[in-house]
Design an enzyme around this catalytic site. Sequence first.
Site, PDB file in Angstrom:
ATOM      1  N   SER A  67      -1.414   2.500  -2.046  1.00 48.40           N
ATOM      2  CA  SER A  67      -2.095   2.575  -3.524  1.00 48.40           C
ATOM      3  C   SER A  67      -1.826   3.845  -3.986  1.00 48.40           C
ATOM      4  CB  SER A  67      -3.318   2.064  -3.482  1.00 48.40           C
ATOM      5  OG  SER A  67      -3.441   0.617  -2.769  1.00 48.40           O
TER       6      SER A  67
HETATM    7  N1  SAM Z   1      -4.289   1.068   1.247  1.00 49.29           N
HETATM    8  C1  SAM Z   1      -3.115   0.937   1.849  1.00 49.29           C
HETATM    9  C2  SAM Z   1      -2.581   2.150   2.451  1.00 49.29           C
HETATM   10  O1  SAM Z   1      -3.142   3.177   2.161  1.00 49.29           O
HETATM   11  O2  SAM Z   1      -1.199   2.316   2.646  1.00 49.29           O
HETATM   12  C3  SAM Z   1      -2.471   0.074   1.174  1.00 49.29           C
HETATM   13  C4  SAM Z   1      -2.813  -1.358   1.003  1.00 49.29           C
HETATM   14  S1  SAM Z   1      -1.476  -2.464   0.237  1.00 49.29           S
HETATM   15  C5  SAM Z   1      -1.991  -2.120  -1.336  1.00 49.29           C
HETATM   16  C6  SAM Z   1      -2.113  -4.098   0.876  1.00 49.29           C
HETATM   17  C7  SAM Z   1      -2.051  -4.443   2.098  1.00 49.29           C
HETATM   18  O3  SAM Z   1      -2.829  -5.638   2.225  1.00 49.29           O
HETATM   19  C8  SAM Z   1      -0.647  -4.828   2.322  1.00 49.29           C
HETATM   20  O4  SAM Z   1      -0.137  -3.968   3.522  1.00 49.29           O
HETATM   21  C9  SAM Z   1      -0.782  -6.103   2.842  1.00 49.29           C
HETATM   22  O5  SAM Z   1       0.137  -6.728   3.804  1.00 49.29           O
HETATM   23  C10 SAM Z   1      -2.284  -6.330   3.163  1.00 49.29           C
HETATM   24  N2  SAM Z   1      -2.650  -7.708   3.324  1.00 49.29           N
HETATM   25  C11 SAM Z   1      -2.576  -8.839   2.423  1.00 49.29           C
HETATM   26  N3  SAM Z   1      -3.265  -9.773   2.611  1.00 49.29           N
HETATM   27  C12 SAM Z   1      -3.779  -9.408   3.909  1.00 49.29           C
HETATM   28  C13 SAM Z   1      -4.829 -10.259   4.941  1.00 49.29           C
HETATM   29  N4  SAM Z   1      -5.278 -11.481   4.580  1.00 49.29           N
HETATM   30  N5  SAM Z   1      -5.237  -9.624   5.744  1.00 49.29           N
HETATM   31  C14 SAM Z   1      -4.858  -8.206   5.976  1.00 49.29           C
HETATM   32  N6  SAM Z   1      -3.994  -7.709   5.344  1.00 49.29           N
HETATM   33  C15 SAM Z   1      -3.525  -8.243   4.116  1.00 49.29           C
END
Ligand code: SAM
Length: 223
Positions: A67
């Site tokens: 993000s």
């Molecule tokens: N904050 C992270 C970073 O510093 O790199 C980036 C997060 S990214 C915007 C959102 C993440 O949420 C993705 O890696 C995605 O695979 C994960 N995600 C989506 N649904 C999920 C779930 N039900 N459980 C765990 N992770 C999930």
Amino acid sequence: MVARPVDTELRGARQRLVETLREKGIRDLAVLRAFELTPRHAFVPTGIRHRAYEDSALPIGNGQTISQPWVHARYLELLQLAGKERVLEIGTGSGYQTVLLSHLVAQVFSIERIPALVQLARENIQRAGANNVSLLMGDGTIGWREYAPYNAILVSAGAPSIPQPLLEQLAEGGRLLVPVGDRDEQKLVIATRTNGQIVMREEAPMRFVPLIGSHGWGKQPGS
Ligand code: SAM
């Protein structure tokens, strides 16, 4: 909250990012310090490392993103952390926000659903020297009951509604941050448990990748 050697590579670029965050209204000194200590360039693919200290979201593979730094900073500031908390993060991604959190609280529990990203995050977190982090591969919309309740829960992907299991795993006085809306645009919701009641308020509009899981969105082809 753990003392670790400071990564001096690209320190100047990191300090310029901290300045940008300050100019954009981030005031919490502990949060700004965590940004100074965490080498974002080590969490993005090598081909885009030159862009690591831009205030923008960047691709990390598997159709996911790290993000925008301001979004991470705003999230962390809204949690009003004091340093002793046990925190649950949903959506580990690259592990960057996980490491920011590891500087600010006692214990971080983080869940990621994509196996390749769990592996990437594990390596990144180890390299950063964070030893107060536990990772789980799975559906974060059901939380991690074993270590509940949590003083703070952060959801880093956009949900159609607040996952009920996460509300149940929130400690008294705890805060849950979750972007709620459609697949493309959401509003950040802050839910607080006060005297056993959940109080909610809405913050800024946000754009996150979808939260996919049993209390989130259904899986789409390729997601
Ligand atoms: N904050 C992270 C970073 O510093 O790199 C980036 C997060 S990214 C915007 C959102 C993440 O949420 C993705 O890696 C995605 O695979 C994960 N995600 C989506 N649904 C999920 C779930 N039900 N459980 C765990 N992770 C999930």
